[in-house]
Design an enzyme around this catalytic site. Structure first.
Site, PDB file in Angstrom:
ATOM      1  N   SER A   1     -26.551 -37.493   7.260  1.00 49.75           N
ATOM      2  CA  SER A   1     -26.902 -36.082   7.070  1.00 49.75           C
ATOM      3  C   SER A   1     -26.726 -35.671   5.607  1.00 49.75           C
ATOM      4  CB  SER A   1     -26.074 -35.215   8.026  1.00 49.75           C
ATOM      5  OG  SER A   1     -26.631 -33.933   8.151  1.00 49.75           O
TER       6      SER A   1
ATOM      7  N   ASP B   1     -33.526 -36.017  17.275  1.00 43.36           N
ATOM      8  CA  ASP B   1     -32.837 -35.193  16.280  1.00 43.36           C
ATOM      9  C   ASP B   1     -33.501 -33.821  16.198  1.00 43.36           C
ATOM     10  OD1 ASP B   1     -31.627 -34.043  14.027  1.00 43.36           O
ATOM     11  OD2 ASP B   1     -31.607 -35.928  12.913  1.00 43.36           O
TER      12      ASP B   1
ATOM     13  N   HIS C   1     -28.960 -35.820  16.360  1.00 44.14           N
ATOM     14  CA  HIS C   1     -28.596 -35.863  14.942  1.00 44.14           C
ATOM     15  C   HIS C   1     -27.259 -36.565  14.708  1.00 44.14           C
ATOM     16  CE1 HIS C   1     -28.688 -34.647  10.774  1.00 44.14           C
ATOM     17  NE2 HIS C   1     -27.501 -34.079  10.891  1.00 44.14           N
TER      18      HIS C   1
END
Length: 336
Positions: A148, A278, A306
């Site tokens: 991320s 995601d 995610h």
């Protein structure tokens, strides 16, 4: 972090009634202390030791296992509002003969939080480079992993400091530009337009918002009791003003597409891991990276959102091990 704590309660529910009640009561009274104990226990079990290192007046906190050897060391960068311990689920399945380093990103957990710090992606990349030099990790090229926001930083790091690393793994990285916005990005843009920074979905301040964040980040649907959600929120609230400041820094024009702008400069063998479901960052970003990075391998995970690192830790570890074995001609049988 939060999904990992939820798993803690699932495990606890399989024990006897009295210990469960004591466990839950402790959490409700001292949630932050209990969570610290939980991570301390898993670090100890997995052989991860916490260290601190200074760069001038700036302190970095990190955990590590093993020592540098002929195999590449591995540096792991966590995501937004998490910390070094989010990697413990993956560490559990990584070979003990690899040198592992998990660092708290700028302003997170034990690393210095300063109102003067540059929290842009470029600023974070420079800080991580300072950390790498402090512990002399780049005496030999290392493998860099980021997820991320950490993936955003890792990708830009690979572009800025190519001689430091030998290979790269990006897990659902931020920092890419899409032709169309998903629902999450549309919502963020609406919040920015209305200047409503108090309602950022990744910064919950109520149990209901915490539940929504867990559902947003994970494909698995957790049914978490209200009291536990409240405890998770209580732990985060003292840091929410910092998280808002950080979030606004990484989504502004200076930082938002830093990885996209630098991805063609990444020359090391690169692995992309992404959850197909995601909802935060669209999986199509994997193709975008694959088209721009010459030596790139893409792994898409079914029934995964995610939070790949916490939803599929065993699979993530296996993919990383297989990738290292392939690009560095390492024998999988010796990685144990």
């Amino acid at each position: 972090m939060d999904l990992d704590v939820v798993n803690m309660f699932v495990i606890a529910s399989g024990t006897l009634a009295i210990p469960i009640l004591a466990f839950v009561a402790s959490f409700l009274l001292w949630p932050s202390a209990l969570i610290r104990i939980y991570y301390w226990y898993w670090r100890r079990t997995l052989g991860m030791q916490v260290h601190y290192v200074q760069h001038e007046d700036y302190q970095f906190c990190y955990s590590s296992r093993g020592r540098p050897g002929h195999r590449p060391s591995i540096l792991m960068l966590h995501g937004f509002s998490a910390h070094k311990d989010m990697w413990l689920g993956v560490v559990k399945f990584l070979p003990k003969n690899l040198h592992l380093v998990c660092v708290d990103m700028p302003g997170h957990e034990g690393t210095t939080r300063s109102s003067l710090d540059d929290l842009s992606i470029d600023g974070q990349v420079k800080r991580i480079h300072q950390f790498v030099e402090c512990i002399k990790l780049n005496k030999k090229p290392f493998h860099l992993i980021g997820t991320s926001m950490g993936g955003h930083v890792a990708g830009v790091y690979a572009a800025y400091y190519p001689s430091d690393i030998c290979s790269l793994s990006l897990v659902c990285p931020a920092g890419l530009q899409y032709s169309t916005d998903n629902k999450f990005i549309q919502r963020l843009k609406e919040l920015q337009a209305s200047a409503s920074v108090e309602k950022i979905p990744l910064i919950p301040s109520t149990p209901e918002e915490m539940s929504e964040m867990l559902q947003l980040c994970s494909y698995v649907r957790f049914k978490v009791p209200q009291q536990i959600l409240q405890g998770l929120v209580d732990v985060r609230i003292p840091h929410n003003s910092f998280y808002r400041r950080l979030f606004l820094e990484i989504v502004n024009e200076k930082s938002r597409y830093s990885l996209h702008e630098n991805m063609d400069k990444i020359k090391v063998p690169t692995q992309i891991i992404w959850g197909k479901q995601d909802q935060v960052l669209d999986v199509s970003g994997a193709d975008t990276l694959a088209r721009s990075i010459t030596n790139c391998q893409v792994e898409l995970l079914e029934n995964c959102g995610h939070s790949v690192v916490m939803e599929r830790p065993r699979k993530t570890a296996k993919l990383i091990i297989d990738f290292l074995a392939t690009v560095h001609n390492m024998d999988n049988k010796k990685l144990d």
